[in-house]
Design a protein around this motif. Structure first.
Motif, short mmCIF file in Angstrom:
data_model
loop_
_atom_site.label_atom_id
_atom_site.label_comp_id
_atom_site.label_asym_id
_atom_site.label_seq_id
_atom_site.Cartn_x
_atom_site.Cartn_y
_atom_site.Cartn_z
N LEU A 244 0.79 -1.23 0.00
CA LEU A 244 0.00 0.00 0.00
C LEU A 244 0.83 1.28 0.00
CD1 LEU A 244 -2.83 -1.09 2.45
CD2 LEU A 244 -2.96 -0.88 -0.05
N ARG A 245 1.89 1.34 0.78
CA ARG A 245 2.67 2.58 0.87
C ARG A 245 3.25 3.00 -0.48
NH1 ARG A 245 4.15 4.44 5.97
NH2 ARG A 245 3.32 3.18 7.68
N PRO A 246 3.88 2.11 -1.23
CA PRO A 246 4.39 2.52 -2.55
C PRO A 246 3.27 2.94 -3.51
CG PRO A 246 5.47 0.49 -1.85
CD PRO A 246 4.34 0.74 -0.88
N LEU A 247 2.10 2.30 -3.41
CA LEU A 247 0.99 2.69 -4.27
C LEU A 247 0.50 4.10 -3.93
CD1 LEU A 247 -1.13 -0.59 -4.55
CD2 LEU A 247 0.50 0.36 -6.19
N LEU A 248 0.43 4.40 -2.64
CA LEU A 248 0.04 5.76 -2.22
C LEU A 248 1.02 6.78 -2.78
CD1 LEU A 248 -0.99 4.96 1.45
CD2 LEU A 248 -2.47 6.08 -0.23
N VAL A 249 2.30 6.53 -2.61
CA VAL A 249 3.32 7.48 -3.08
C VAL A 249 3.26 7.62 -4.60
CG1 VAL A 249 5.80 7.86 -3.28
CG2 VAL A 249 4.81 7.12 -1.09
N ALA A 250 3.11 6.50 -5.30
CA ALA A 250 3.08 6.53 -6.77
C ALA A 250 1.91 7.35 -7.30
CB ALA A 250 3.03 5.11 -7.32
N HIS A 251 0.87 7.52 -6.49
CA HIS A 251 -0.31 8.25 -6.93
C HIS A 251 -0.45 9.60 -6.24
CE1 HIS A 251 -0.96 4.20 -8.43
NE2 HIS A 251 -1.56 4.83 -9.42
N GLY A 252 0.65 10.09 -5.70
CA GLY A 252 0.70 11.46 -5.21
C GLY A 252 0.26 11.68 -3.79
N PHE A 253 0.20 10.61 -2.99
CA PHE A 253 -0.20 10.73 -1.60
C PHE A 253 0.98 10.43 -0.68
CE2 PHE A 253 -4.06 9.50 -3.93
CZ PHE A 253 -4.88 10.56 -3.59
N ASP A 254 0.93 10.97 0.52
CA ASP A 254 1.94 10.67 1.53
C ASP A 254 1.83 9.20 1.92
OD1 ASP A 254 2.98 10.34 4.33
OD2 ASP A 254 3.47 12.47 4.05
N ALA A 255 2.95 8.55 2.06
CA ALA A 255 2.95 7.12 2.41
C ALA A 255 2.28 6.86 3.75
CB ALA A 255 4.39 6.60 2.44
N ASN A 256 2.27 7.86 4.64
CA ASN A 256 1.72 7.69 5.98
C ASN A 256 0.28 8.18 6.12
OD1 ASN A 256 4.18 6.66 7.10
ND2 ASN A 256 4.99 8.74 6.99
N VAL A 257 -0.36 8.54 5.01
CA VAL A 257 -1.69 9.13 5.11
C VAL A 257 -2.69 8.19 5.77
CG1 VAL A 257 -2.53 8.43 2.80
CG2 VAL A 257 -3.41 10.52 3.86
N ALA A 258 -2.58 6.91 5.48
CA ALA A 258 -3.52 5.94 6.08
C ALA A 258 -3.27 5.78 7.57
CB ALA A 258 -3.41 4.59 5.37
N ASP A 259 -2.01 5.84 8.00
CA ASP A 259 -1.70 5.73 9.42
C ASP A 259 -2.28 6.92 10.18
OD1 ASP A 259 -0.29 3.39 8.97
OD2 ASP A 259 1.62 4.43 8.76
N ARG A 260 -2.08 8.12 9.63
CA ARG A 260 -2.58 9.32 10.31
C ARG A 260 -4.10 9.38 10.33
NH1 ARG A 260 1.47 11.81 7.26
NH2 ARG A 260 -0.09 12.69 5.87
N GLY A 261 -4.74 8.83 9.30
CA GLY A 261 -6.19 8.92 9.22
C GLY A 261 -6.91 7.64 9.56
N MET A 262 -6.25 6.73 10.29
CA MET A 262 -6.82 5.40 10.49
C MET A 262 -8.15 5.41 11.25
SD MET A 262 -5.13 1.89 11.96
CE MET A 262 -3.86 1.95 10.71
N LEU A 263 -8.24 6.17 12.32
CA LEU A 263 -9.48 6.19 13.10
C LEU A 263 -10.62 6.76 12.27
CD1 LEU A 263 -11.09 5.74 15.66
CD2 LEU A 263 -10.28 7.97 16.48
N MET A 264 -10.37 7.88 11.61
CA MET A 264 -11.38 8.48 10.74
C MET A 264 -11.78 7.50 9.64
SD MET A 264 -11.65 9.77 7.39
CE MET A 264 -9.95 10.09 6.96
N ALA A 265 -10.80 6.83 9.05
CA ALA A 265 -11.08 5.91 7.95
C ALA A 265 -11.90 4.72 8.43
CB ALA A 265 -9.77 5.43 7.32
N ALA A 266 -11.58 4.19 9.60
CA ALA A 266 -12.34 3.06 10.14
C ALA A 266 -13.79 3.46 10.40
CB ALA A 266 -11.69 2.55 11.41
N GLU A 267 -13.99 4.65 10.95
CA GLU A 267 -15.34 5.13 11.20
C GLU A 267 -16.10 5.36 9.89
OE1 GLU A 267 -14.55 8.57 13.58
OE2 GLU A 267 -14.47 7.41 15.46
N THR A 268 -15.42 5.90 8.90
CA THR A 268 -16.06 6.15 7.60
C THR A 268 -16.41 4.85 6.91
OG1 THR A 268 -14.84 8.24 7.38
CG2 THR A 268 -15.75 7.28 5.36
#
Length: 198
Positions: free
Chosen positions: A131-155
């Motif tokens: 997942l991390r390389p795919l995020l970076v390859a598409h213009g996102f921070d590699a850590n975006v999912a880690d930082r947004g995990m609680l919000m993402a789980a709720e969503t």
């Protein structure tokens, strides 16, 4: 401006087959495409469906043939079953939700790349190493999912409840106002609807 609510499961072969076409259709009509990843395994029993393991073999045999045909028509490599078909899709779904919330990258490309990783490249979409390389390859921070995990789980959980309340029963599923379009094979109908022709 129309809004297309796109209910999807990142591990779905049909979401993989849809690829970036939903985004291309939205762009063509100046519509906003909102990705709503959900747990399709929970969606099916709540809306009268069955997971693949509970379906009659004849249905599964037909579906396998049809998926292979659709992939050939679209020129897509398709490994059925995928090497990592039984993994937990939640980490990839959380990555999509967090990336959408962060903005600034190629979200359609990310969703398509996750599907391709699973269905054409034999990769584990639950693994950070995928997942991390795919995020970076598409213009996102590699850590975006880690930082947004609680919000993402709720969503992710909220998307399931919303889907059930709106009459969504499978994926990919597109809702525009009160109009519904189910399946990657109905994308042409979605396109015609947005053009005012259907």
């Amino acid at each position: 401006m129309a809004q297309i609510d796109y209910y999807l499961a990142v591990q779905s072969p049909y979401v993989y087959l849809a690829g970036t076409r939903p985004a291309e259709i939205a762009a063509r009509h100046g519509a906003t495409l909102v990705y709503k990843p959900l747990d399709v395994v929970q969606l099916f029993p709540r809306t009268g469906g069955k997971v693949r393991a509970e379906r009659h073999p004849s249905r599964n045999d037909y579906a396998a043939q049809d998926r292979a045909r659709q992939a050939r028509k679209l020129g897509l490599k398709f490994d059925d079953p995928p090497l990592f078909g039984a993994v937990n899709p939640a980490p990839a779904a959380y990555a999509v939700i967090a990336a959408q919330a962060a903005g600034g990258g190629d979200l359609p490309g990310l969703v398509a790349a996750i599907g391709r990783a699973m269905w054409a490249e034999g990769r584990d979409i639950s693994d950070d190493e995928t997942l991390r390389p795919l995020l970076v390859a598409h213009g996102f921070d590699a850590n975006v999912a880690d930082r947004g995990m609680l919000m993402a789980a709720e969503t992710y959980a909220a998307n399931l409840e919303e889907a059930v309340s709106r009459g969504v029963f499978g994926v990919p599923f597109f809702v525009v106002g009160d109009r519904k379009f189910w399946g990657q094979d109905r994308l042409d109908d979605l396109d015609l609807h947005l053009a005012g022709k259907l």
